[in-house]
Every structure is written in C-alpha cells, then in structure tokens.
Design a protein around this motif. Structure first.
Motif, PDB file in Angstrom:
ATOM      1  N   PRO A  16       0.774  -1.236   0.101  1.00  0.00           N
ATOM      2  CA  PRO A  16      -0.030  -0.128   0.045  1.00  0.00           C
ATOM      3  C   PRO A  16       0.805   1.235   0.040  1.00  0.00           C
ATOM      4  O   PRO A  16       1.839   1.409   0.595  1.00  0.00           O
ATOM      5  CB  PRO A  16      -0.798  -0.027   1.352  1.00  0.00           C
ATOM      6  CG  PRO A  16      -0.787  -1.588   1.581  1.00  0.00           C
ATOM      7  CD  PRO A  16       0.378  -2.130   1.151  1.00  0.00           C
ATOM      8  N   ALA A  17       0.483   2.373  -0.804  1.00  0.00           N
ATOM      9  CA  ALA A  17       1.229   3.381  -0.908  1.00  0.00           C
ATOM     10  C   ALA A  17       2.509   3.455  -1.558  1.00  0.00           C
ATOM     11  O   ALA A  17       3.569   4.262  -1.023  1.00  0.00           O
ATOM     12  CB  ALA A  17       1.122   4.327   0.567  1.00  0.00           C
ATOM     13  N   PRO A  64      -3.383  14.367  -4.798  1.00  0.00           N
ATOM     14  CA  PRO A  64      -2.584  13.000  -4.525  1.00  0.00           C
ATOM     15  C   PRO A  64      -3.794  12.058  -5.108  1.00  0.00           C
ATOM     16  O   PRO A  64      -4.999  12.043  -4.924  1.00  0.00           O
ATOM     17  CB  PRO A  64      -2.503  12.980  -3.038  1.00  0.00           C
ATOM     18  CG  PRO A  64      -3.202  14.437  -2.622  1.00  0.00           C
ATOM     19  CD  PRO A  64      -3.474  15.120  -3.873  1.00  0.00           C
ATOM     20  N   MET A  65      -3.162  10.859  -5.722  1.00  0.00           N
ATOM     21  CA  MET A  65      -4.368   9.863  -5.922  1.00  0.00           C
ATOM     22  C   MET A  65      -4.763   9.314  -4.840  1.00  0.00           C
ATOM     23  O   MET A  65      -4.477   9.105  -3.762  1.00  0.00           O
ATOM     24  CB  MET A  65      -3.346   8.747  -6.799  1.00  0.00           C
ATOM     25  CG  MET A  65      -2.399   9.315  -8.037  1.00  0.00           C
ATOM     26  SD  MET A  65      -3.784   9.555  -9.201  1.00  0.00           S
ATOM     27  CE  MET A  65      -2.834  10.306 -10.636  1.00  0.00           C
ATOM     28  N   LEU A  66      -6.255   8.821  -4.966  1.00  0.00           N
ATOM     29  CA  LEU A  66      -6.933   8.186  -4.262  1.00  0.00           C
ATOM     30  C   LEU A  66      -6.352   6.631  -4.014  1.00  0.00           C
ATOM     31  O   LEU A  66      -6.017   6.093  -5.173  1.00  0.00           O
ATOM     32  CB  LEU A  66      -8.369   7.896  -4.441  1.00  0.00           C
ATOM     33  CG  LEU A  66      -9.440   9.370  -4.552  1.00  0.00           C
ATOM     34  CD1 LEU A  66     -10.580   9.164  -5.099  1.00  0.00           C
ATOM     35  CD2 LEU A  66      -9.240   9.917  -3.013  1.00  0.00           C
ATOM     36  N   ARG A  67      -6.365   6.350  -2.732  1.00  0.00           N
ATOM     37  CA  ARG A  67      -5.791   4.880  -2.519  1.00  0.00           C
ATOM     38  C   ARG A  67      -6.906   3.999  -3.331  1.00  0.00           C
ATOM     39  O   ARG A  67      -8.336   4.292  -3.636  1.00  0.00           O
ATOM     40  CB  ARG A  67      -5.748   4.547  -1.019  1.00  0.00           C
ATOM     41  CG  ARG A  67      -6.849   4.452  -0.416  1.00  0.00           C
ATOM     42  CD  ARG A  67      -6.742   3.767   0.987  1.00  0.00           C
ATOM     43  NE  ARG A  67      -6.781   2.355   0.878  1.00  0.00           N
ATOM     44  CZ  ARG A  67      -8.003   1.703   1.115  1.00  0.00           C
ATOM     45  NH1 ARG A  67      -8.943   2.404   1.137  1.00  0.00           N
ATOM     46  NH2 ARG A  67      -7.993   0.362   0.725  1.00  0.00           N
ATOM     47  N   THR A  68      -6.287   3.080  -3.834  1.00  0.00           N
ATOM     48  CA  THR A  68      -7.104   2.024  -4.630  1.00  0.00           C
ATOM     49  C   THR A  68      -7.623   0.921  -3.729  1.00  0.00           C
ATOM     50  O   THR A  68      -6.928   0.322  -2.956  1.00  0.00           O
ATOM     51  CB  THR A  68      -6.168   1.126  -5.450  1.00  0.00           C
ATOM     52  OG1 THR A  68      -5.484   1.860  -6.432  1.00  0.00           O
ATOM     53  CG2 THR A  68      -6.908   0.258  -6.380  1.00  0.00           C
ATOM     54  N   HIS A  69      -9.111   1.012  -3.808  1.00  0.00           N
ATOM     55  CA  HIS A  69      -9.758   0.115  -2.774  1.00  0.00           C
ATOM     56  C   HIS A  69      -9.527  -1.246  -3.192  1.00  0.00           C
ATOM     57  O   HIS A  69      -9.446  -1.967  -4.230  1.00  0.00           O
ATOM     58  CB  HIS A  69     -11.017   0.650  -2.348  1.00  0.00           C
ATOM     59  CG  HIS A  69     -11.952   0.642  -3.782  1.00  0.00           C
ATOM     60  ND1 HIS A  69     -12.929  -0.306  -4.158  1.00  0.00           N
ATOM     61  CD2 HIS A  69     -12.133   1.467  -4.531  1.00  0.00           C
ATOM     62  CE1 HIS A  69     -13.475  -0.142  -5.118  1.00  0.00           C
ATOM     63  NE2 HIS A  69     -13.118   1.233  -5.235  1.00  0.00           N
ATOM     64  N   LEU A  70      -9.842  -2.260  -2.418  1.00  0.00           N
ATOM     65  CA  LEU A  70      -9.726  -3.554  -2.407  1.00  0.00           C
ATOM     66  C   LEU A  70     -10.598  -4.322  -3.336  1.00  0.00           C
ATOM     67  O   LEU A  70     -10.134  -5.374  -4.033  1.00  0.00           O
ATOM     68  CB  LEU A  70     -10.241  -4.334  -0.996  1.00  0.00           C
ATOM     69  CG  LEU A  70      -9.106  -3.915   0.098  1.00  0.00           C
ATOM     70  CD1 LEU A  70      -9.696  -4.506   1.258  1.00  0.00           C
ATOM     71  CD2 LEU A  70      -7.852  -4.797   0.061  1.00  0.00           C
ATOM     72  N   GLU A  97      -3.153  -3.616  -0.736  1.00  0.00           N
ATOM     73  CA  GLU A  97      -3.585  -4.525   0.294  1.00  0.00           C
ATOM     74  C   GLU A  97      -3.700  -5.907  -0.305  1.00  0.00           C
ATOM     75  O   GLU A  97      -3.249  -6.892   0.379  1.00  0.00           O
ATOM     76  CB  GLU A  97      -5.175  -4.244   0.681  1.00  0.00           C
ATOM     77  CG  GLU A  97      -4.983  -3.107   1.730  1.00  0.00           C
ATOM     78  CD  GLU A  97      -5.184  -1.766   1.171  1.00  0.00           C
ATOM     79  OE1 GLU A  97      -4.961  -1.534  -0.060  1.00  0.00           O
ATOM     80  OE2 GLU A  97      -5.722  -0.850   1.820  1.00  0.00           O
ATOM     81  N   ASP A 100      -0.076  -6.863  -0.086  1.00  0.00           N
ATOM     82  CA  ASP A 100       0.202  -7.040   1.370  1.00  0.00           C
ATOM     83  C   ASP A 100      -0.560  -8.496   1.953  1.00  0.00           C
ATOM     84  O   ASP A 100       0.241  -9.041   2.765  1.00  0.00           O
ATOM     85  CB  ASP A 100      -0.358  -6.039   2.128  1.00  0.00           C
ATOM     86  CG  ASP A 100      -0.101  -5.711   3.438  1.00  0.00           C
ATOM     87  OD1 ASP A 100       1.368  -6.061   3.605  1.00  0.00           O
ATOM     88  OD2 ASP A 100      -0.743  -5.324   4.378  1.00  0.00           O
TER      89      ASP A 100
ATOM     90  N   ASP B  42     -14.271  -1.591   2.673  1.00  0.00           N
ATOM     91  CA  ASP B  42     -13.724  -0.466   2.004  1.00  0.00           C
ATOM     92  C   ASP B  42     -14.346   0.514   0.982  1.00  0.00           C
ATOM     93  O   ASP B  42     -15.438   0.101   1.226  1.00  0.00           O
ATOM     94  CB  ASP B  42     -12.613  -1.276   0.997  1.00  0.00           C
ATOM     95  CG  ASP B  42     -11.244  -0.259   0.810  1.00  0.00           C
ATOM     96  OD1 ASP B  42     -11.103   0.565   1.153  1.00  0.00           O
ATOM     97  OD2 ASP B  42     -10.393  -1.014   0.030  1.00  0.00           O
ATOM     98  N   ARG B  80      -4.058  10.218   3.626  1.00  0.00           N
ATOM     99  CA  ARG B  80      -4.224   9.809   2.414  1.00  0.00           C
ATOM    100  C   ARG B  80      -5.630   9.581   1.741  1.00  0.00           C
ATOM    101  O   ARG B  80      -6.340   9.291   2.637  1.00  0.00           O
ATOM    102  CB  ARG B  80      -3.273   8.205   2.480  1.00  0.00           C
ATOM    103  CG  ARG B  80      -3.307   7.825   1.126  1.00  0.00           C
ATOM    104  CD  ARG B  80      -2.829   6.166   1.048  1.00  0.00           C
ATOM    105  NE  ARG B  80      -2.392   5.891  -0.060  1.00  0.00           N
ATOM    106  CZ  ARG B  80      -2.354   4.847  -0.814  1.00  0.00           C
ATOM    107  NH1 ARG B  80      -2.420   3.798   0.214  1.00  0.00           N
ATOM    108  NH2 ARG B  80      -2.278   4.574  -1.802  1.00  0.00           N
ATOM    109  N   PRO B  81      -5.533  10.258   0.647  1.00  0.00           N
ATOM    110  CA  PRO B  81      -6.898  10.004   0.128  1.00  0.00           C
ATOM    111  C   PRO B  81      -7.465   8.890  -0.190  1.00  0.00           C
ATOM    112  O   PRO B  81      -6.753   8.003  -0.480  1.00  0.00           O
ATOM    113  CB  PRO B  81      -6.914  10.926  -1.092  1.00  0.00           C
ATOM    114  CG  PRO B  81      -5.496  11.436  -1.322  1.00  0.00           C
ATOM    115  CD  PRO B  81      -4.573  10.559  -0.296  1.00  0.00           C
ATOM    116  N   GLY B  82      -8.858   8.815   0.148  1.00  0.00           N
ATOM    117  CA  GLY B  82      -9.377   7.143  -0.348  1.00  0.00           C
ATOM    118  C   GLY B  82      -9.472   6.373   0.899  1.00  0.00           C
ATOM    119  O   GLY B  82      -9.794   5.310   0.641  1.00  0.00           O
TER     120      GLY B  82
END
Lengths: 287, 625
Positions: A16-17, A64-70, A97, A100, B42, B80-82
C-alpha cells in the motif's frame, strides 16, 4: 527494441502507498500528450477511458491519487506503438492490500490469479522513503545495550513483541512476494522480466543510484535478483511520478506552474535521467 | 415467535493503517470472514470521497453464521485520500430470526472515530427489538414494490431513500430471506456491474423516479400490517418463508395468499396463486391440501391442479381416496396428456387417481396400465370403465380378469358391470367353469343384477335350482323371478317339490295370490311325479278353485293347465265342468300319492268342495283310471 506480444499484461505490484496508481496517472498523461519525446507512442484511445482520464486529470492537477480500494477492478488498457508495431498493454490497478495480503496471509483472490495467467513481467513498486531496512547483529546488540537499565534488565514498556507480518524488513516482504509471483502467477514457460521501481525518488538525496540503493539497503533482495533464479532479467528505476512532494503546498504550486507537466516526471537509472515513463514499459516489453 | 428485548450485537471497526485493515473487533473472526469483511468495508468508489457521503451495506457472512450491516464514511482525518472508516454490526443468524423489527439497528452505529473508539468497539452492543419507529420516506411503497415484485436487482436513487427505508423493507422478510439479502446505499454508476449479486443498490447517479399512484394490494397490506403492528402476517410469512428459496418475489405471493386465507377467505384463489407461483412453499401446499381433503370442500379445477402438481410432495399427507379420485376425474376431463404424466409420477395416491380418471382415459392407456400392473382389475372394477364393452373385448383374458376380481370378492358394482356386459352375453359359454360361483354371487345380489343374468340363471337352471334349493333365505325378488320362470314346462319338472314350496314361502302375500304363481304351482303339482307333491295341494287348492269358479282363467291358461292334469276329457259319458275337472285332477294326485286321510280335510275349508271331492274319490277309487 523488438516487441514480443501484441497483447501484454504487466503485473503492477507493490505494498500500500507504494506509488502504483500515481505511476499510472503520470503514464496516462504522458502517452496522451506530445510534450516530450517518448519511446512508445500512443496509438489510439482505449474503449473505456473513464479511469484513464480520471488518473491523468488528477495527476495533471497535482492531486494526490486516491488509494485503490480492495474491490477495485480498474485497469488501464493502452494502445501503444513502437515504430510500425501496434500493441495493447493491460495495466490492472490492484490495491496494495492485495499484495500485502499475499505476504501476510499467503492468500490472493482467484480473479487476480486469472488476470495474470498470461503475463511474464512485473513492475514492483517500493516507496523510496518508506523502506524498513534490516538491522544487523551489531546494530541489534547496540540497540539492546541502550535499552538495558541499571539493574541489567530490559524494561517491558520500552519493548514491543516482534510480529513478523508487522516488523519484517521491506526486502523480506519484496522477496517473498516476488517468489510467490514467479512460482504461482507468471507464465512458467516464458522468460520473466522484473522492473523494480523506487517511487518518490525525489525524496532520496540522490547520492546513490537506484541499483546501489538495493545493494546497500536491501542486500537480500540484491542477492535474490542477482542469482536470476526466478527473474532472468531485472532492472531498477528510480521514479518521481509527481516530481515533488504534494503535501508541501509550495512544491505543489511549483509543479502546477510547470509549462510542460510531462517534465515533472523523473526516471533515474544507472545510466540516465529522463521523463519518459514509457521507457520502463518498453524495457519490460522488449525481447 | 419469541419476543426478545435485547439481542447481542457484535461489532468491528475497519480503517486505514498502512492499508485498509480490521482495527478492532469484539469477537474472534475466522480468516474467510475477515477477508470478506475487509473488502466489503472498503471505500465504495472514488466519487464517494467527494463530500460527506455515508454508505450502508448489508450482506451475509455465511462462514461466521452472521449477517453484517455496516456504515462506511470518509476518513477525513487520514491524510491519504481514499481512506474510510467502517463500523460493522454483526447479528448471528439465530438472533436475526428472532428479531421482530430491526428499526433500532441504525442507532447503534457510531458516527466518528476517536482515540476511545477502538476500546468502545470491544464492548458488547444490544438491540432492543421492542422499539418500533420506522422513519420511512414517502416513497417506501415504490421500494417495497420494486424489491418484491420480481427478483431482479433493484437500483434506486440514493437521493430518495434512506437506510430507514431499507431496514424497514428488509425487516419485512422472513429469516431465510433476511440473511441472504444484500444491499448497498452508495454505488457509483460505473461500478454497478461489480455488484451484480446485490439485491438493492442506491446510487447517486440514478435519476429520481416518477411517483406512482397505484401499487398492487399486497404493497398496501405489507405497510398496513407493519403500521398496525399486526404480527399475524409476519407469523405467516415466517412460517411459510422457511420453505422457500431466496427469491424476494415470494413475499408478494405470500402476502396475497395470507390475504385470501386470513382476511378475505377464498381457498380457490389461493390455489390459483400457488399454481402461478414458480416455487411455492411446501408447507402452504400441504396446508391447502389438508383443507381440500375435508369432505365438505368442493374441489374445483384449480385445487385439483394444485394438488396434482404437488402430488409427490403430498405423499406424506393422508389424502382421502375420494379426494384423489376427484382430482383424477377433474384433470382427466381437462387434460389427457397431463393426467398421463400425473399417473406416471408414481405417487402413493396413484391408484385412486387412476380410479378417478379411468373413465376418461383412452382405452389403450387403461389396458397398458393393467398390463403394467399399475392398476389391478380390482381397481378397474370400481369404475364405470368395466361397463364398456370395448374394454372387455380388449382385455387380454376377461376370464382371468374375472377370476382376479373374484379373489377379492366381487362387489356389487363389479357384478353389475359383469352381468350387464355385452361381452359376457356374447361369450356366455366361456363362463361355464366360472358359472357356479358367478350364479352364486348373482343369487346373493339378485336385486342388483340385470335381466340378462336373470335369464342366465334360467339357461343354466340346473345350477340355479340347485343353488336356490340350498339357500336358507331367498330374496323375495328372486322368488318372484323364479316363479315367473318356473312356468317353463321343462324347468318345472326339474325342480324338486320342496324347493318350489320353499321358494313359494318366500313370496310376499300379494305375490302368493297372483294368478301366475298359483298357475305355476298348480302345474308343478300336476306335472311332477314326486311322491310328496301332494304337499302343494294345500297351497293351490283354494286359490285355484276360486280362479276357476270365477272364470278368471283365460282359455289359453286353462288349456295349458288342463294339459298338465292328465285327466281324460270325459269320464264315461259325463262331461265335466272346469271345477270338476280340477277336483278330479287333485283327487288323482291324492289317490296316487296316498297321503294320510286327515290331509284331505286339511287341504280346504270349503266343505262343499271337500264333500264332492270325497264322494268322487270314494266312488272312483274302486275303478281303475
């Protein structure tokens, strides 16, 4: 360079990240714009451009890019060309994740496995500013010494129990994931290629090259790669996909004001420094 | 359904900490459950993070035997966005089946995360299901209609509906449906395809629907019963819902059935609904079948089809054979192909269905059923089919068939059929070997048997007479019939005097006085050579004397009688009157049989006749005839 397949899927892998989506954002913008000379040229818009445009826009605006969800099933399909050869590149955006979990629980979704069954190349992302380095015996002894009080005992409140999944050094995690990828995911019959990408390369002091960073900070990974047991070819890249720290508003403003946004990108190798992200892809795809 | 005040609710909290993770939980979760909850907790999509959106998700966690309802909101606190926070409430399936209403569930969710939250999550939570306070939107009818009128995924605008509407709609479901129901209140349009297994999705990208004024009655019923806190409907839904699959549309059917059973009683309408229903509950079918098995309830075509459609299921129920016969009859009239299928279904009610249907079945089919031993001759014997001549002529061996029936004792209906069948009339001689038994049965059941078989007795009079003579009781009708037919000259000779007297004694008084009986008996007296024939004299003397005196005999009758008297037309030069002629014949019988003298005086009270008779006898006794 000679391109091997006309349809190619590259495994974008990293904790992640680690900068996977940001890389994709920068790549989306780069291929769609003629601001710099690129090794691979854009050969047509993908059918589903929503995610492609979304990432490119966010990158352009220095957001900033949104975190990619699962549950994400997002992917970018690029139609690129090298000389006269047009080929399609599939870049699934998997959450950190996912990888991870592969390290912690030794589990992965069947759908992910299926996605990469024809693939033979991996781009592994490591956040250059988030490397947990291993502690040598000498360092360890020195640390213990500093924790011992006058009564020659280590106080409980000053220590935490070591949890493998939480406290393992980055190189151990990376090697484990790379081994699992090579033995379970990638097409066994093919020669496998690996690009290690140190993201946020701008956060390093620049005193060492990306390859040297591995050699110095991640010896286990270096040895693993050098033995070429799983990956016959490997290369290390330092990439600053945004070009700076977006959390710093002054830097963010500076980046926004650049005349050619594509030039925000920095790709560093042993030999050169440039802004062409497609060179990484090109190296991966070459025979 | 037990009323419980406090249900134990488990809870978890997911959030970001070097990746989206389970941060706290007040129960141990297995790996599968953790994996599922991690993905479900999520972020629902990129657009979700623009603003203060909240997403509620409901989904089964089968591995843990629990149902999860979660609330997900944007974690603005995290740089952190999202990233999101998700508070999940977990209800065990057992408790979910006991909770009457779920409206209090929403109040259990936390709305923000602070330093103390992790510790709070480790505490127990309780849901009071006595609290009933649904805050549904004005368009709740539409949601109920959309959810339960079919099984397609329902996609509505999240601007129009709230979690209250969903909890209300979900709460109407019975346990099995409740625990399979999946919903999400925030789904981006582009990711709808990733949620195909959800029953209900609310999306910000869906247009607000136009208001509809008219919904089916069942929608109003659901709302009315809920608002009135009427648990009758809920009890009905839960009882029969347990036997249903996980189709939501079953609710509409069940509510409508409930209406026609408990509000506006119409079992035939219920039958029709069940017939239209793709997979109705077994329990309801059985309930209706038991209802229709009541003799007082008339079975119509719908109820017949209902019960026949589930005849294999109904094997467990003791349906009266009259009911199953009726089913067979109704369906055989309506649909020949279907009744054949029903028969081939091989249920325990097969026989009675065939018996009910057989009269309407094609001959070759019935013959095949017989050949395959699907039905026995005994079964056929109970139907009108055995009256059909073409049946008998197609049965491989009618005699064997009769024999088969005989083993089980012929009943009256069978006898009637057999004794009226043209087939047997044409092939009468075939019955020689069976005749004694057959006659025996006919004699026993004389009043039910047809004229043809009555005649048969006469044709085979030696059997008949022997049988009759052995009978202790003779039916009056048989006695009359026998006397009528004994007038046959040949027959009258072959019957023993005692038998004739016995039959005569079984006649009623009116029959005894009838001219034909007196004539027959008199003929027997004169034609017989038995030594005890004088015993007939007391029976016929006075009535015949009266008939002759009053000239009640026709010329033909007298002529025939006279032929039996064996008396010369004239005696010497004397010409006798009819009375004298009769007396002479009687006297001759007496002279021939020589009964005791007292007998003569006992035969009549008519002094004059006796006197004349005596004189005549004494005068002529010395002479030879």
């Amino acid at each position: 360079m000679e391109i091997e397949d006309k349809n190619k899927t590259i495994v974008f892998c990293g904790l992640p990240a680690s900068g996977k989506t940001t890389f994709l954002g920068a790549l989306s913008y780069l291929v769609d714009n003629e601001e710099i000379k690129k090794e691979l040229e854009f050969a047509g818009l993908p059918a589903d451009r929503r995610f492609f445009n979304e990432l490119a826009d966010k990158w352009l605006e220095c957001e900033p890019m949104l975190r990619t969800h699962l549950m994400s099933k997002e992917q970018i399909i690029l139609k690129l060309k090298k000389d006269d050869l047009v080929f399609s590149l599939n870049l699934p955006d998997m959450s950190g994740e996912t990888w991870d979990n592969l390290w912690r629980e030794h589990e992965i979704d069947k759908s992910v496995l299926d996605k990469f069954e024809d693939s033979d190349s991996v781009i592994f992302f490591i956040h250059a500013d988030n490397i947990s380095s291993p502690v040598s015996i000498l360092q360890g002894n020195a640390m213990i010494k500093s924790l011992i009080d006058d009564n020659c005992s280590v106080t409980a409140e000053r220590t935490t129990s070591w949890i493998p999944s939480e406290h393992a050094p980055t190189q151990a995690i990376v090697v484990d994931i790379l081994q699992k990828l090579a033995s379970n995911f990638l097409k066994k019959s093919k020669v496998k290629k690996l690009a290690i990408v140190f993201s946020a390369w701008d956060t390093t002091d620049g005193s060492v090259s990306p390859r040297q960073l591995i050699e110095k900070e991640m010896p286990l990974l270096h040895q693993y790669l050098n033995c070429h047991f799983d990956y016959q070819y490997w290369q290390v890249f330092g990439v600053s996909a945004q070009g700076g720290n977006l959390k710093d508003s002054q830097q963010q403003q500076e980046l926004l004001e650049r005349e050619f946004p594509s030039k925000r990108v920095k790709v560093v190798t042993e030999e050169e420094e440039h802004s062409d992200l497609t060179k990484i892809i090109s190296w991966i795809l070459s025979k | 359904m037990r009323t419980i005040h406090n249900t134990n609710i488990f809870q978890t909290l997911h959030g970001y900490e070097n990746g989206h993770k389970l941060l706290a939980s007040n129960l141990e979760l297995d790996n599968e459950t953790k994996h599922l909850m991690l993905s479900m907790s999520d972020s629902p999509g990129h657009d979700f993070h623009s603003g203060s959106n909240v997403c509620f998700t409901g989904y089964p966690v089968n591995h843990a035997g629990m149902y999860a309802v979660s609330k997900t909101w944007v974690a603005h606190e995290i740089t952190r966005p999202g990233c999101v926070w998700t508070h999940t409430l977990l209800i065990s399936y057992t408790d979910l089946a006991k909770i009457k209403n779920l409206s209090g569930l929403k109040d259990l969710f936390i709305s923000n995360v602070d330093e103390l939250t992790i510790e709070k999550i480790k505490n127990k939570l309780y849901l009071n299901d006595e609290i009933y306070n649904p805050k549904c939107s004005y368009k709740i009818k539409e949601m109920i209609f959309e959810l339960y009128s079919n099984d397609y995924q329902v996609l509505l605008s999240n601007k129009e509906y709230t979690i209250d509407d969903i909890i209300f709609s979900w709460g109407q479901q019975w346990p099995k449906l409740r625990r399979s129901f999946k919903f999400k209140t925030w789904v981006a349009k582009y990711s709808i395809n990733n949620h195909t297994d959800f029953d209900l999705l609310l999306s910000p990208n869906v247009d607000i629907s136009k208001e509809n004024d008219h919904y089916p009655d069942w929608v109003d019923l659901v709302l009315k019963c809920s608002n009135d806190n009427n648990h009758e409907l809920q009890a009905f839904l839960w009882k029969h819902g347990a036997h249903l699959d996980e189709s939501r549309s079953n609710l509409a059917y069940l509510v409508t059935c409930w209406y026609y059973i408990h509000v506006n009683f119409s079992p035939l309408k219920v039958s029709r609904i069940i017939l239209e229903w793709k997979k109705p509950p077994i329990s309801l079918i059985k309930e209706m079948a038991l209802f229709f098995s009541n003799q007082d309830v008339q079975i119509d075509i719908s109820s017949a089809y209902l019960m026949s459609s589930y005849i294999l299921i109904l094997s467990e129920i003791e349906l009266p054979s009259d009911v199953t016969k009726k089913i067979g009859e109704i369906i055989s009239i309506d649909n020949e192909g279907y009744i054949k299928k029903l028969i081939s279904a091989d249920s325990i009610h097969k026989k009675s269905i065939i018996i009910g249907a057989v009269d309407n079945l094609p001959l070759d089919f019935v013959i095949r059923l017989l050949d395959n031993c699907d039905i026995s001759p005994i079964d056929i014997a109970q139907t009108n089919f055995i009256y059909r001549t073409d049946f008998w002529s197609n049965v491989e061996s009618p005699l064997k068939y009769i024999n088969e029936i005989k083993k089980n004792k012929l009943d009256n209906k069978t006898i009637k059929a057999i004794v009226t069948s043209e087939m047997f009339i044409d092939n009468f001689n075939c019955f020689d070997c069976y005749f004694p038994e057959l006659i025996n049965v006919i004699v026993d059941n004389f009043s039910q048997s047809s004229d043809f078989w009555h005649k048969a007795i006469i044709y085979k009079e030696d059997y008949a007479i022997n049988l009759i003579s052995k009978l202790n009781v003779i039916e009056p009708e048989l006695a009359i019939f026998t006397f009528k037919n004994l007038s046959n000259a040949l027959l009258i000779c072959s019957v023993e005097v005692n038998t004739v007297i016995k039959i005569y004694n079984n006649l009623d008084e009116k029959a005894k006085e009838s001219k034909s009986v007196i004539l027959t008996l008199t003929k027997k007296l004169f034609k017989s050579y038995d030594n005890d024939r004088y015993n007939i004299i007391p029976l016929v003397f006075d009535p015949m004397d009266k008939l002759i005196s009053k000239h009640d005999l026709s010329f033909s009758e007298w002529d025939k009688l006279k032929g039996t008297m064996r008396v010369l037309h004239t005696y010497g030069s004397l010409s006798f009157s009819r009375v004298n002629y009769f007396h002479i014949a009687i006297a001759r019988v007496i002279l021939d049989t020589k009964p005791h003298n007292d007998f003569i005086y006992s035969i009549s009270k008519n002094k004059k006749s006796i006197l004349e008779l005596s004189k005549y006898i004494s005068k002529n006794s010395k002479k030879s005839w």
